[in-house]
Design a protein around this motif. Sequence first.
Motif, PDB file in Angstrom:
ATOM      1  N   LEU A  60       0.970  -1.371   0.264  1.00 43.18           N
ATOM      2  CA  LEU A  60      -0.019  -0.049  -0.150  1.00 43.18           C
ATOM      3  C   LEU A  60       0.918   1.656  -0.405  1.00 43.18           C
ATOM      4  CD1 LEU A  60      -2.859   1.441   0.521  1.00 43.18           C
ATOM      5  CD2 LEU A  60      -3.067   1.245   2.824  1.00 43.18           C
ATOM      6  N   GLN A  61       2.292   1.372   0.881  1.00 41.64           N
ATOM      7  CA  GLN A  61       3.137   2.164   0.770  1.00 41.64           C
ATOM      8  C   GLN A  61       3.097   2.403  -0.522  1.00 41.64           C
ATOM      9  OE1 GLN A  61       5.690   1.748   3.277  1.00 41.64           O
ATOM     10  NE2 GLN A  61       6.549   4.170   3.480  1.00 41.64           N
ATOM     11  N   LEU A  62       3.760   1.633  -0.814  1.00 39.65           N
ATOM     12  CA  LEU A  62       4.288   1.488  -2.562  1.00 39.65           C
ATOM     13  C   LEU A  62       3.292   1.985  -4.049  1.00 39.65           C
ATOM     14  CD1 LEU A  62       6.721  -1.350  -2.925  1.00 39.65           C
ATOM     15  CD2 LEU A  62       7.383   1.072  -2.991  1.00 39.65           C
ATOM     16  N   GLU A  63       2.261   1.813  -3.512  1.00 42.03           N
ATOM     17  CA  GLU A  63       1.173   2.273  -4.486  1.00 42.03           C
ATOM     18  C   GLU A  63       1.087   3.832  -4.446  1.00 42.03           C
ATOM     19  OE1 GLU A  63      -3.440   1.455  -5.648  1.00 42.03           O
ATOM     20  OE2 GLU A  63      -2.903  -0.423  -4.393  1.00 42.03           O
ATOM     21  N   GLN A  64       0.891   3.816  -2.801  1.00 39.07           N
ATOM     22  CA  GLN A  64       0.695   5.689  -2.381  1.00 39.07           C
ATOM     23  C   GLN A  64       1.657   6.295  -2.878  1.00 39.07           C
ATOM     24  OE1 GLN A  64      -2.271   6.413  -1.390  1.00 39.07           O
ATOM     25  NE2 GLN A  64      -1.870   8.553  -1.304  1.00 39.07           N
ATOM     26  N   GLU A  65       2.901   5.775  -2.885  1.00 36.71           N
ATOM     27  CA  GLU A  65       4.371   6.753  -3.735  1.00 36.71           C
ATOM     28  C   GLU A  65       4.211   6.840  -5.355  1.00 36.71           C
ATOM     29  OE1 GLU A  65       7.706   4.570  -1.637  1.00 36.71           O
ATOM     30  OE2 GLU A  65       7.731   5.378  -0.107  1.00 36.71           O
ATOM     31  N   CYS A  66       3.257   6.029  -5.654  1.00 36.32           N
ATOM     32  CA  CYS A  66       3.330   5.773  -6.975  1.00 36.32           C
ATOM     33  C   CYS A  66       2.545   6.804  -7.497  1.00 36.32           C
ATOM     34  CB  CYS A  66       2.737   4.345  -7.544  1.00 36.32           C
ATOM     35  SG  CYS A  66       4.365   3.162  -7.999  1.00 36.32           S
ATOM     36  N   LEU A  67       1.473   6.994  -7.296  1.00 35.65           N
ATOM     37  CA  LEU A  67       0.503   7.708  -6.669  1.00 35.65           C
ATOM     38  C   LEU A  67       0.974   9.129  -6.492  1.00 35.65           C
ATOM     39  CD1 LEU A  67      -2.868   5.853  -5.379  1.00 35.65           C
ATOM     40  CD2 LEU A  67      -2.396   6.198  -7.883  1.00 35.65           C
ATOM     41  N   ASP A  68       1.894   9.007  -6.188  1.00 36.53           N
ATOM     42  CA  ASP A  68       2.012  10.813  -5.665  1.00 36.53           C
ATOM     43  C   ASP A  68       3.094  10.749  -7.100  1.00 36.53           C
ATOM     44  OD1 ASP A  68       0.846  10.590  -2.851  1.00 36.53           O
ATOM     45  OD2 ASP A  68       2.610  10.446  -1.926  1.00 36.53           O
ATOM     46  N   VAL A  69       4.190  10.096  -7.362  1.00 32.74           N
ATOM     47  CA  VAL A  69       4.886  10.367  -8.817  1.00 32.74           C
ATOM     48  C   VAL A  69       4.321  10.806 -10.003  1.00 32.74           C
ATOM     49  CG1 VAL A  69       6.256   9.639  -9.980  1.00 32.74           C
ATOM     50  CG2 VAL A  69       6.791   8.964  -7.439  1.00 32.74           C
ATOM     51  N   TYR A  70       2.714  10.240  -9.582  1.00 31.86           N
ATOM     52  CA  TYR A  70       2.234   9.925 -11.130  1.00 31.86           C
ATOM     53  C   TYR A  70       0.835  11.498 -11.137  1.00 31.86           C
ATOM     54  CZ  TYR A  70       2.328   5.699 -13.543  1.00 31.86           C
ATOM     55  OH  TYR A  70       2.461   5.339 -13.969  1.00 31.86           O
ATOM     56  N   LYS A  71       1.056  12.023  -9.691  1.00 30.88           N
ATOM     57  CA  LYS A  71       0.183  12.929  -9.462  1.00 30.88           C
ATOM     58  C   LYS A  71       1.395  14.319  -9.573  1.00 30.88           C
ATOM     59  CE  LYS A  71      -2.565  12.760  -6.058  1.00 30.88           C
ATOM     60  NZ  LYS A  71      -3.150  13.231  -4.328  1.00 30.88           N
ATOM     61  N   ARG A  72       2.923  14.084  -9.342  1.00 29.03           N
ATOM     62  CA  ARG A  72       3.371  14.782  -9.297  1.00 29.03           C
ATOM     63  C   ARG A  72       3.463  15.755 -10.997  1.00 29.03           C
ATOM     64  NH1 ARG A  72       6.285  12.897  -4.752  1.00 29.03           N
ATOM     65  NH2 ARG A  72       7.590  12.131  -6.378  1.00 29.03           N
ATOM     66  N   LYS A  73       3.437  14.440 -11.346  1.00 30.92           N
ATOM     67  CA  LYS A  73       4.051  14.299 -13.216  1.00 30.92           C
ATOM     68  C   LYS A  73       2.627  14.912 -13.855  1.00 30.92           C
ATOM     69  CE  LYS A  73       7.395  12.263 -13.406  1.00 30.92           C
ATOM     70  NZ  LYS A  73       8.773  12.854 -13.944  1.00 30.92           N
ATOM     71  N   VAL A  74       1.682  14.502 -13.377  1.00 31.88           N
ATOM     72  CA  VAL A  74       0.251  15.348 -13.823  1.00 31.88           C
ATOM     73  C   VAL A  74       0.174  16.444 -13.902  1.00 31.88           C
ATOM     74  CG1 VAL A  74      -2.189  15.007 -13.458  1.00 31.88           C
ATOM     75  CG2 VAL A  74      -0.973  13.038 -13.831  1.00 31.88           C
ATOM     76  N   GLU A  75       0.396  17.228 -12.807  1.00 33.39           N
ATOM     77  CA  GLU A  75       0.508  18.326 -12.447  1.00 33.39           C
ATOM     78  C   GLU A  75       1.515  19.255 -12.998  1.00 33.39           C
ATOM     79  OE1 GLU A  75       1.284  18.853  -8.197  1.00 33.39           O
ATOM     80  OE2 GLU A  75      -1.109  18.275  -7.875  1.00 33.39           O
ATOM     81  N   HIS A  76       2.630  18.349 -13.034  1.00 31.90           N
ATOM     82  CA  HIS A  76       3.805  19.538 -13.358  1.00 31.90           C
ATOM     83  C   HIS A  76       3.136  19.445 -15.590  1.00 31.90           C
ATOM     84  CE1 HIS A  76       7.864  20.602 -15.296  1.00 31.90           C
ATOM     85  NE2 HIS A  76       7.995  19.566 -16.317  1.00 31.90           N
ATOM     86  N   ALA A  77       2.971  18.276 -15.905  1.00 30.38           N
ATOM     87  CA  ALA A  77       2.043  18.036 -17.555  1.00 30.38           C
ATOM     88  C   ALA A  77       1.199  19.181 -17.715  1.00 30.38           C
ATOM     89  CB  ALA A  77       1.544  17.129 -17.687  1.00 30.38           C
ATOM     90  N   THR A  78       0.229  19.296 -16.147  1.00 29.13           N
ATOM     91  CA  THR A  78      -0.694  19.713 -16.403  1.00 29.13           C
ATOM     92  C   THR A  78      -0.089  21.884 -16.158  1.00 29.13           C
ATOM     93  OG1 THR A  78      -3.024  19.086 -15.080  1.00 29.13           O
ATOM     94  CG2 THR A  78      -3.042  21.214 -15.831  1.00 29.13           C
ATOM     95  N   LYS A  79       0.621  22.028 -15.578  1.00 23.08           N
ATOM     96  CA  LYS A  79       1.275  23.410 -15.623  1.00 23.08           C
ATOM     97  C   LYS A  79       1.533  23.689 -16.602  1.00 23.08           C
ATOM     98  CE  LYS A  79       2.044  23.969 -11.100  1.00 23.08           C
ATOM     99  NZ  LYS A  79       2.949  24.285  -9.824  1.00 23.08           N
ATOM    100  N   SER A  80       2.768  23.023 -17.992  1.00 24.33           N
ATOM    101  CA  SER A  80       3.189  22.597 -18.906  1.00 24.33           C
ATOM    102  C   SER A  80       2.119  23.321 -19.951  1.00 24.33           C
ATOM    103  CB  SER A  80       4.196  21.681 -18.980  1.00 24.33           C
ATOM    104  OG  SER A  80       4.921  21.888 -19.985  1.00 24.33           O
ATOM    105  N   ARG A  81       1.049  22.116 -19.832  1.00 25.60           N
ATOM    106  CA  ARG A  81       0.354  22.735 -21.192  1.00 25.60           C
ATOM    107  C   ARG A  81      -0.287  24.145 -21.121  1.00 25.60           C
ATOM    108  NH1 ARG A  81      -5.377  19.799 -20.297  1.00 25.60           N
ATOM    109  NH2 ARG A  81      -5.280  20.812 -18.605  1.00 25.60           N
ATOM    110  N   ALA A  82      -0.528  24.340 -20.128  1.00 26.62           N
ATOM    111  CA  ALA A  82      -0.874  26.000 -19.319  1.00 26.62           C
ATOM    112  C   ALA A  82      -0.193  27.157 -19.848  1.00 26.62           C
ATOM    113  CB  ALA A  82      -1.981  26.225 -17.518  1.00 26.62           C
TER     114      ALA A  82
END
Length: 582
Positions: A42-64
């Motif tokens: 579960l910890q590994l899965e959470q850490e993976c989600l956090d990484v994806y979330k950061r990537k998505v946020e970064h991608a969103t900012k880059s798109r904006a």
Amino acid sequence: MAVTEAQNPLIGENTCGSLLKKLQEIWDEVGESDEERDKMLLQLEQECLDVYKRKVEHATKSRAQLLQSLSDAKLELSTLLSALGEKSFAGIPDNTSGTIKEQLAAIAPVLEQLWEQKEERIKDFSDVQSQIQRICGEITGSLNHNDVPAVDESDLSLKKFEEYQSELHELQKEKSDRLQKVFELVSTVHDLCAVLGMDFFSTVTEVHPSLNDSTGVQSKSISNDTLARLANTVLTLKEDKKQRLHKLQELASQLIDLWNLMDTPQEERKLFDHVTCNISASVDEVTIPGSLALDLIEQAEVEVERLDQLKASRMKEIAFKKQSELEEIFAHAHIEIDSDVAREKILALIDSGDIEPTELLADMDNQIAKAKEEALSRKDILDKVEKWMSACEEESWLEDYNRDENRYNASRGAHLNLKRAEKARILVNKIPALVETLVAKTRAWEETHDMSFTYDGVPLLAMLDEYAMLRHEREEEKRRMRDQKKFQELQIAEPEAPFGSKPSPARPVSAKKGGGPRVNGGANGTPSRRLSLNAHQNGSRSIAKDGKRDNTRPVAPVNYVAMSKEDAASHVSGTEPIPASP
């Protein structure tokens, strides 16, 4: 959580699946409980989600950011097109075609081209505005080379640029016109300075230093102030030229008058030809350099002053010369004056010093002018008086001719005397009408001038009345002589009739003058107190106011032509004289 176990060729065997499998192996070997395992997974899965979330946020900012950049690019494109006045531009991509990066990549070259075009437009605008500002500064006279015109980048359209170019062309034309006007005014100043003998360079330098070519300044000032000062300079110089010409013409007139008064020789007059040559010239006709220089005017003033002083010393001579002119006018007009009294009065005025020489000469000039006017008013009557006297001369000659018993002899000159007698009879027949016209004109003149018309001091009407009386007495004398002759012929014929002979009748006593032609005396022996018909020759006879006649006037001409030497010799030897025309 599903984990792919596919091998990633880029990272070799270290994939999520291999790593999870290895972790399970370790857990099995260690003996981890399922709870620990679930917790760690579960910890590994959470850490993976956090990484994806950061990537998505970064991608969103880059798109904006990319969308903002695209929006800014489109806005900039619109602004550039508006500033350049372009409604469209070749190469602008469609707003909906391609990804954001593709759209940015497509619009970037267009923006670059528009920026380059804008920079060129700004440069063109700055150049045109700089020229406009410079010419306006030259016109107003407030040119500042350090001022750089501000270009309005919001409107760089070709229409605006054409407006600036049109304004520039108008200003350039005005500059050209002003420059031409400056050259014309400078040329006029040069010509005026040359005529007036003034320094041209110092004159135009006072107006503006750029007008002086010797300073090396290439551009001429065309400002309003320069043009106004140039125009004022031209007006001042023209007025100065006008005043100097007027002054010079006055001096030239004075010189000529003084020369004429003192009979100055032509050699001395030629020294001032440069002064007198412009005596009747207009202002525009005087163009010779130095012809109105101050030193020339001063030279003329000095000469006039010198002649004035010389005139004062020769005042008597000049005054008597004018008096002689006045007397000559009166003599030609047959007006009697007392010359001695007039000359004594002139001497008294000059010696007393009570009158200025110029005033005396001006007064005499006025007298001469009035005398000329009076002589002109008498001219018509005097011409008829001369005709009348000439006719009287011919009448006297005709009487002498008629008393000559040899007038019809075939001698030399007889035919000429005969022709003259024919002409004389025609002229004599016109005398009554001539006298009548002369009386009418004389009376009209006397009524107009309210004074008596005199001829050499004698009233003309009295002379005409005396002539009429003399003519009447002469006719009466002729009638008595004819009656006496007839009576004598009858007395002589009566006693001699029986003998059949009749002697020649005797000549009238009054016609006998020693056998020759009558030269002097009145017609038919008229007493000398009467106006003799043959005593008016060339209009110069005068009758004194005290009633005595002036006997200096020539009498009627001899009634015979001059004889040749042979005729004179035959006349001396006792032969008959040969009559001829006068």
